[in-house]
Design a protein around this motif. Structure first.
Motif: not given
Length: 200
Positions: A76-96, A108-116
Motif C-alpha cells: 500500500x505504501x511501497x516501503x521496502x521491507x527485508x524479512x530476516x528469520x533469525x535462526x535460518x538467517x544466521x545459519x545462512x550467513x555463517x554458511x556463506x 542495515x540500509x533497507x527502509x524496514x528490517x523485520x527480524x523474526x
C-alpha cells in the motif's frame, strides 16, 4: 515484494485474517498495537521511537501481525521491507561468508528490517553466540544511529534481551518503546497451535 524475502505463505498474512474472536485480551492488545503502528508509520518513521517489538509466548500471532504490517507497507505504501528469520538467517550467513558483507549491508540500509524470532531460545537458553550478537549489534546499532525502523518478534522479554547484551537490548527497547507488547500467560490459552488442548 520479491526483494523482501517474505515467503509465499507469509504474503497471505494480513490484519483481516488474524483471529481474535474468543481470544484473551492480550491477543486483542497485540493486534491493536500492530494496527496502530501501521496507521502511524508515516508520522513516526523518522523519529527515535519508530519501531515495534512483539515479545513473549510463542504461537500467539507475533509473526503474523508483524508480517501484516510488512505486507501492508510493501503493497500500500511501497516501503521496502527485508524479512530476516533469525535462526535460518544466521545459519545462512555463517554458511556463506562470501555473501555476509552484502547481506549485512542490506539489513542495515533497507527502509524496514523485520527480524523474526530474535535469539530464539533452545531449551530455555537464548540462541546468542558471541558471533550472532556481534552481527545483530552491528545491524541494530547502525539502524539505531540512523533512525531506521525495525520490526522485532522474540520469545524473550525486554529484560531477557538486555541480559543477552545490554547495549543491544536497550537500543531495541528505545527504538520500540512506544510499541512494545510482552505476551505472557497460560500457553493453552495463548498459543493458537495448542487450541485443541483447551478441551483435553
Amino acid at each position: 515484494m520479491k526483494a523482501s524475502e517474505i515467503t509465499e505463505e507469509f504474503k497471505r498474512l494480513g490484519f483481516q485474517n488474524f483471529v481474535r474472536e474468543g481470544k484473551p485480551k492480550i491477543i486483542q492488545d497485540i493486534y491493536e498495537a500492530a494496527l496502530e503502528y501501521y496507521q502511524d508509520f508515516k508520522e513516526i518513521r523518522n523519529v527515535r521511537a519508530n519501531s515495534i517489538a512483539l515479545l513473549g509466548q510463542p504461537g500467539t500471532g507475533k509473526t503474523h501481525l508483524l508480517t501484516a504490517i510488512s505486507n501492508n507497507l510493501l503493497q500500500r505504501q511501497q516501503v521496502p521491507v527485508l524479512y530476516f528469520p533469525y535462526v535460518e538467517g544466521c545459519n545462512n550467513l555463517k554458511d556463506d561468508f562470501s555473501k555476509l558483507e552484502a547481506k549485512l549491508e542490506r539489513m542495515k540500509q533497507v527502509d524496514i528490517l523485520f527480524i523474526d524470532d530474535l535469539f530464539k531460545p533452545v531449551k530455555g537458553n537464548p540462541r546468542a553466540t558471541d558471533w550472532q550478537v556481534e552481527q545483530m549489534y552491528a545491524v541494530i546499532n547502525y539502524r539505531y544511529l540512523n533512525h531506521k525502523p525495525i520490526l522485532v518478534s522474540s520469545e524473550l522479554t525486554v529484560d531477557e534481551l538486555v541480559e543477552v547484551d545490554e547495549a543491544l537490548g536497550t537500543r531495541i527497547y528505545e527504538m520500540c518503546q512506544d510499541f512494545t507488547v510482552v505476551i505472557q500467560g497460560d500457553r493453552k490459552e495463548l498459543n493458537h497451535r495448542l487450541e485443541a488442548l483447551k478441551h483435553v
